[in-house]
Motif scaffolding. Sequence first.
Motif, PDB file in Angstrom:
ATOM      1  N   SER A  20       0.829  -1.205   0.000  1.00 34.24           N
ATOM      2  CA  SER A  20       0.000   0.000   0.000  1.00 34.24           C
ATOM      3  C   SER A  20       0.862   1.254   0.000  1.00 34.24           C
ATOM      4  CB  SER A  20      -0.920   0.027   1.221  1.00 34.24           C
ATOM      5  OG  SER A  20      -1.776  -1.076   1.175  1.00 34.24           O
ATOM      6  N   LEU A  21       1.906   1.237   0.820  1.00 35.69           N
ATOM      7  CA  LEU A  21       2.805   2.387   0.881  1.00 35.69           C
ATOM      8  C   LEU A  21       3.469   2.599  -0.486  1.00 35.69           C
ATOM      9  CD1 LEU A  21       3.589   4.336   3.093  1.00 35.69           C
ATOM     10  CD2 LEU A  21       5.647   2.977   3.488  1.00 35.69           C
ATOM     11  N   GLY A  22       3.865   1.509  -1.099  1.00 39.65           N
ATOM     12  CA  GLY A  22       4.521   1.587  -2.407  1.00 39.65           C
ATOM     13  C   GLY A  22       3.604   2.177  -3.461  1.00 39.65           C
ATOM     14  N   THR A  23       2.368   1.679  -3.535  1.00 43.60           N
ATOM     15  CA  THR A  23       1.454   2.197  -4.564  1.00 43.60           C
ATOM     16  C   THR A  23       1.070   3.642  -4.270  1.00 43.60           C
ATOM     17  OG1 THR A  23      -0.364   1.179  -3.356  1.00 43.60           O
ATOM     18  CG2 THR A  23       0.481  -0.026  -5.251  1.00 43.60           C
ATOM     19  N   ALA A  24       0.968   3.992  -2.975  1.00 49.75           N
ATOM     20  CA  ALA A  24       0.643   5.378  -2.634  1.00 49.75           C
ATOM     21  C   ALA A  24       1.760   6.311  -3.087  1.00 49.75           C
ATOM     22  CB  ALA A  24       0.419   5.517  -1.132  1.00 49.75           C
ATOM     23  N   LEU A  25       2.992   5.914  -2.798  1.00 45.75           N
ATOM     24  CA  LEU A  25       4.133   6.742  -3.202  1.00 45.75           C
ATOM     25  C   LEU A  25       4.208   6.853  -4.720  1.00 45.75           C
ATOM     26  CD1 LEU A  25       6.922   5.578  -0.765  1.00 45.75           C
ATOM     27  CD2 LEU A  25       6.080   7.910  -1.048  1.00 45.75           C
ATOM     28  N   LEU A  26       3.980   5.729  -5.375  1.00 45.27           N
ATOM     29  CA  LEU A  26       4.032   5.731  -6.834  1.00 45.27           C
ATOM     30  C   LEU A  26       2.968   6.671  -7.401  1.00 45.27           C
ATOM     31  CD1 LEU A  26       5.201   4.461  -9.423  1.00 45.27           C
ATOM     32  CD2 LEU A  26       3.322   2.837  -9.323  1.00 45.27           C
ATOM     33  N   GLY A  27       1.747   6.579  -6.845  1.00 45.90           N
ATOM     34  CA  GLY A  27       0.667   7.464  -7.295  1.00 45.90           C
ATOM     35  C   GLY A  27       1.025   8.916  -7.089  1.00 45.90           C
ATOM     36  N   ALA A  28       1.638   9.212  -5.935  1.00 46.38           N
ATOM     37  CA  ALA A  28       1.981  10.599  -5.622  1.00 46.38           C
ATOM     38  C   ALA A  28       3.015  11.146  -6.597  1.00 46.38           C
ATOM     39  CB  ALA A  28       2.492  10.691  -4.189  1.00 46.38           C
ATOM     40  N   ILE A  29       4.079  10.386  -6.830  1.00 50.21           N
ATOM     41  CA  ILE A  29       5.145  10.904  -7.702  1.00 50.21           C
ATOM     42  C   ILE A  29       4.654  11.004  -9.147  1.00 50.21           C
ATOM     43  CG2 ILE A  29       6.256   8.654  -8.101  1.00 50.21           C
ATOM     44  CD1 ILE A  29       8.881  10.061  -8.272  1.00 50.21           C
ATOM     45  N   CYS A  30       3.832  10.038  -9.563  1.00 47.89           N
ATOM     46  CA  CYS A  30       3.308  10.097 -10.928  1.00 47.89           C
ATOM     47  C   CYS A  30       2.363  11.281 -11.103  1.00 47.89           C
ATOM     48  CB  CYS A  30       2.573   8.807 -11.272  1.00 47.89           C
ATOM     49  SG  CYS A  30       3.694   7.463 -11.642  1.00 47.89           S
ATOM     50  N   GLY A  31       1.518  11.533 -10.095  1.00 52.26           N
ATOM     51  CA  GLY A  31       0.605  12.665 -10.177  1.00 52.26           C
ATOM     52  C   GLY A  31       1.366  13.971 -10.271  1.00 52.26           C
ATOM     53  N   MET A  32       2.372  14.104  -9.413  1.00 53.74           N
ATOM     54  CA  MET A  32       3.186  15.311  -9.350  1.00 53.74           C
ATOM     55  C   MET A  32       3.856  15.593 -10.695  1.00 53.74           C
ATOM     56  SD  MET A  32       5.379  15.549  -5.905  1.00 53.74           S
ATOM     57  CE  MET A  32       6.853  14.732  -6.466  1.00 53.74           C
ATOM     58  N   LEU A  33       4.587  14.604 -11.186  1.00 59.28           N
ATOM     59  CA  LEU A  33       5.346  14.809 -12.420  1.00 59.28           C
ATOM     60  C   LEU A  33       4.432  14.757 -13.648  1.00 59.28           C
ATOM     61  CD1 LEU A  33       8.422  12.690 -11.416  1.00 59.28           C
ATOM     62  CD2 LEU A  33       8.335  15.166 -11.695  1.00 59.28           C
ATOM     63  N   GLY A  34       3.343  13.990 -13.525  1.00 58.22           N
ATOM     64  CA  GLY A  34       2.388  13.931 -14.633  1.00 58.22           C
ATOM     65  C   GLY A  34       1.795  15.291 -14.939  1.00 58.22           C
ATOM     66  N   SER A  35       1.607  16.134 -13.895  1.00 57.64           N
ATOM     67  CA  SER A  35       1.082  17.479 -14.118  1.00 57.64           C
ATOM     68  C   SER A  35       1.959  18.225 -15.114  1.00 57.64           C
ATOM     69  CB  SER A  35       1.059  18.261 -12.804  1.00 57.64           C
ATOM     70  OG  SER A  35       0.300  17.576 -11.861  1.00 57.64           O
ATOM     71  N   PHE A  36       3.262  18.045 -14.965  1.00 54.86           N
ATOM     72  CA  PHE A  36       4.179  18.749 -15.860  1.00 54.86           C
ATOM     73  C   PHE A  36       4.088  18.187 -17.275  1.00 54.86           C
ATOM     74  CE2 PHE A  36       5.628  19.819 -11.735  1.00 54.86           C
ATOM     75  CZ  PHE A  36       6.130  21.100 -11.846  1.00 54.86           C
ATOM     76  N   ALA A  37       3.947  16.873 -17.379  1.00 58.50           N
ATOM     77  CA  ALA A  37       3.818  16.267 -18.709  1.00 58.50           C
ATOM     78  C   ALA A  37       2.551  16.764 -19.400  1.00 58.50           C
ATOM     79  CB  ALA A  37       3.808  14.750 -18.591  1.00 58.50           C
ATOM     80  N   VAL A  38       1.453  16.805 -18.643  1.00 60.24           N
ATOM     81  CA  VAL A  38       0.180  17.245 -19.227  1.00 60.24           C
ATOM     82  C   VAL A  38       0.261  18.702 -19.672  1.00 60.24           C
ATOM     83  CG1 VAL A  38      -2.223  17.776 -18.667  1.00 60.24           C
ATOM     84  CG2 VAL A  38      -1.259  15.574 -18.032  1.00 60.24           C
ATOM     85  N   LEU A  39       0.811  19.547 -18.815  1.00 61.54           N
ATOM     86  CA  LEU A  39       0.856  20.971 -19.146  1.00 61.54           C
ATOM     87  C   LEU A  39       1.838  21.268 -20.276  1.00 61.54           C
ATOM     88  CD1 LEU A  39       0.613  22.595 -15.623  1.00 61.54           C
ATOM     89  CD2 LEU A  39      -1.107  22.565 -17.410  1.00 61.54           C
ATOM     90  N   ARG A  40       2.809  20.388 -20.485  1.00 64.00           N
ATOM     91  CA  ARG A  40       3.742  20.592 -21.599  1.00 64.00           C
ATOM     92  C   ARG A  40       3.215  19.963 -22.866  1.00 64.00           C
ATOM     93  NH1 ARG A  40       9.834  19.655 -20.758  1.00 64.00           N
ATOM     94  NH2 ARG A  40       9.814  21.343 -22.258  1.00 64.00           N
ATOM     95  N   LYS A  41       2.008  19.457 -22.823  1.00 63.65           N
ATOM     96  CA  LYS A  41       1.381  18.789 -23.954  1.00 63.65           C
ATOM     97  C   LYS A  41       2.226  17.589 -24.386  1.00 63.65           C
ATOM     98  CE  LYS A  41      -1.369  22.544 -25.156  1.00 63.65           C
ATOM     99  NZ  LYS A  41      -1.059  23.226 -23.962  1.00 63.65           N
ATOM    100  N   GLN A  42       2.796  16.916 -23.394  1.00 59.36           N
ATOM    101  CA  GLN A  42       3.596  15.734 -23.684  1.00 59.36           C
ATOM    102  C   GLN A  42       2.936  14.508 -23.082  1.00 59.36           C
ATOM    103  OE1 GLN A  42       7.448  16.735 -22.155  1.00 59.36           O
ATOM    104  NE2 GLN A  42       8.116  17.492 -24.136  1.00 59.36           N
ATOM    105  N   SER A  43       1.602  14.509 -23.123  1.00 60.93           N
ATOM    106  CA  SER A  43       0.867  13.420 -22.478  1.00 60.93           C
ATOM    107  C   SER A  43       1.284  12.062 -23.013  1.00 60.93           C
ATOM    108  CB  SER A  43      -0.624  13.607 -22.722  1.00 60.93           C
ATOM    109  OG  SER A  43      -1.028  14.855 -22.249  1.00 60.93           O
ATOM    110  N   LEU A  44       1.524  11.989 -24.311  1.00 56.60           N
ATOM    111  CA  LEU A  44       1.815  10.685 -24.899  1.00 56.60           C
ATOM    112  C   LEU A  44       3.264  10.262 -24.732  1.00 56.60           C
ATOM    113  CD1 LEU A  44      -0.393  10.726 -28.077  1.00 56.60           C
ATOM    114  CD2 LEU A  44      -0.559   9.208 -26.117  1.00 56.60           C
ATOM    115  N   LEU A  45       4.095  11.228 -24.322  1.00 59.97           N
ATOM    116  CA  LEU A  45       5.505  10.887 -24.120  1.00 59.97           C
ATOM    117  C   LEU A  45       5.631   9.776 -23.080  1.00 59.97           C
ATOM    118  CD1 LEU A  45       8.357  11.716 -24.985  1.00 59.97           C
ATOM    119  CD2 LEU A  45       8.452  13.171 -22.977  1.00 59.97           C
ATOM    120  N   GLY A  46       4.809   9.870 -22.038  1.00 59.76           N
ATOM    121  CA  GLY A  46       4.845   8.857 -20.986  1.00 59.76           C
ATOM    122  C   GLY A  46       4.554   7.471 -21.531  1.00 59.76           C
ATOM    123  N   ASP A  47       3.577   7.392 -22.425  1.00 57.19           N
ATOM    124  CA  ASP A  47       3.219   6.117 -23.021  1.00 57.19           C
ATOM    125  C   ASP A  47       4.397   5.545 -23.819  1.00 57.19           C
ATOM    126  OD1 ASP A  47       1.310   4.203 -23.153  1.00 57.19           O
ATOM    127  OD2 ASP A  47       0.370   4.961 -24.976  1.00 57.19           O
TER     128      ASP A  47
END
Lengths: 379, 245
Positions: A20-47
């Motif tokens: 649970s701790l692992g998935t929570a941390l993973l969700g947090a870091i992905c959400g945080m950095l994902g915001s930057f990917a989304v705002l840079r219009k690089q949504s598909l870069l992650g894929d």
Amino acid sequence: MSFSEYFSLLFSDYTLRTISLGTALLGAICGMLGSFAVLRKQSLLGDAISHAALPGIALAFLITGAKDSNVLLLGALVSGLIGTFWIRSMVSKTHLKSDTALGLVLSLFFGFGMLLLTFIQKQPNANQAGLDKYLFGQAATLIEKDVQILLLVTTASLFILLLFWKEFKILLFDVEYANTLGFNTKLLDILITFLIVLAIVLGLQTVGVVLMSAMLLAPAAAARQWTNKLSVMVGLAAVFGAFSGVVGTAISASQNNLSTGPVIVLIAGCIVFISFIFSHKRGLLLREYKFLQNRRELHHNKTLLFMYDIAKDHTNIGHPHAIKILNNFHGFTVKTLKQLETKGFILVSGQDWSLTEKGYHHATSMFKKNEIENVNTTN
Amino acid sequence: MKNPIAVRVDDLTVAYNYKPVLWDIDLEIPEGVLMAIVGPNGAGKSTLIKSILGIIKPIAGSITIFDKPYKKQRKHVAYVPQKGSVDWDFPTTAQDVVLMGTYGDLGWIKRPGAKEKKQALEALEKVGMLSFKNRQISQLSGGQQQRIFLARALVQNASIYFMDEPFQGVDASTEIAIINILKELRKSGKTVVVVHHDLQTVPEYFDWVTFLNVKKIATGPVKDIFNDDNLTKTYGINYKVAINK
């Protein structure tokens, strides 16, 4: 195991707590950095990056012969970075658009990765099994050491984001302007992309190659709906991500045989869905409601102004008029008449209506406001 | 006495792919002028500005700002990019965008404080946008967004201002507000260089003009060189424009 059992186990059971701790941390870091990917219009870069990581995992296994997750993830990191680099140079050096470059790298790397995986499976080596967990992820394999690494990377990313907050903000909003101010935007770009690649690679074990980009995008897309502030968006995305991680783990732990990665992604998807509809800032429901309310308001005002036009020439503004007259006015309906009456703007008795004092004042002020606005727009 | 040269461009050539966008440009911009850069689409007007600002690397040529390279003179230069170059749905407020103008002086890591916020508010007031300071930028009209960009450049408190089509897509009242600010800047001794599209307003708004179409056609005071001859050379057709002297 039921839901409540899960939560009591969360505090007593070591394995469940670790996961649970692992998935929570993973969700947090992905959400945080994902915001930057989304705002840079690089949504598909992650894929593309997550798919590009697959051959790295397979090659790392082939070279070392060991299934140590750190070694495999190092391989994923290297091939993910190579994929990113390829996409970038393709976009800058050829006439290909970025979606083409992303698609090419994604499928080529993924295809190569699958090829290597099947090759590994055919080998007479007892150690081979389990590599395919990187396709869809297997949260159950998270151990304390993985969680420690996740914690380390999350903390480091948070620190870097806070340290260069102003620089990242201007990089996202206006790169060229940031350049003229003397900021090394190339360095910032490499830094943020590296962090994103790192987050993706760390998520492969839990969520898998195929679904990883959803972890990155869903919390960020949901968070964007609730705020117009970058800091709040990043924070909220981290919370949404962590929440999806914990709840997803809980559901998959309480229902046997439900794979954790997909459940986490579905939870994140639900949050996106709810945010799109119910957000108080940009939600569809609110927009629709405002639209209808606006229409109704305009309708009422138009009808009232029409009545005002009829009534204003009489010395007694409360003079009754036949409802029939209103038939000449196309916006008029029985419903608006009733609603105007409940607002106290008019009185209806039998076949007649009359303007009240309140209705008259409302119409006069509206009339004056219209006049002022007309003057303003013509000047 | 002749004004000192604020910007000097020598033998500048820029190409994105094969075809040069700018060819062998020599240009001197004297200090204290309000200059329009005019030319047809694809003439390299934005490219010229971006090259001066170091955003684009030229193939050949040298550029100096007050006799030193741009890197050393950054703090004397402010830039207003084209309004359409950014995503206005970005989650931030008007005041926050204007604050970005202070980032250059702050340098790395340091955050804007009370002093910078005060500067931002003053700049917002100058462009008549103070009451919109907390507005999300996507909820601003095109003219208001342009004013925000202008305010961001004003905060930089520079000596030279480069503006890329600040009048594009703005209404009449914003256009007047902007040109008044530009004239005020010139009055206080600043140099202002503007990529401009509306030829009719050149004589009214500007005192210097540069004609550009890949090559430099002409540069000088509007009253001397803003004529049909240069316009025809730049735009390639027989151009007639009413010049009110």
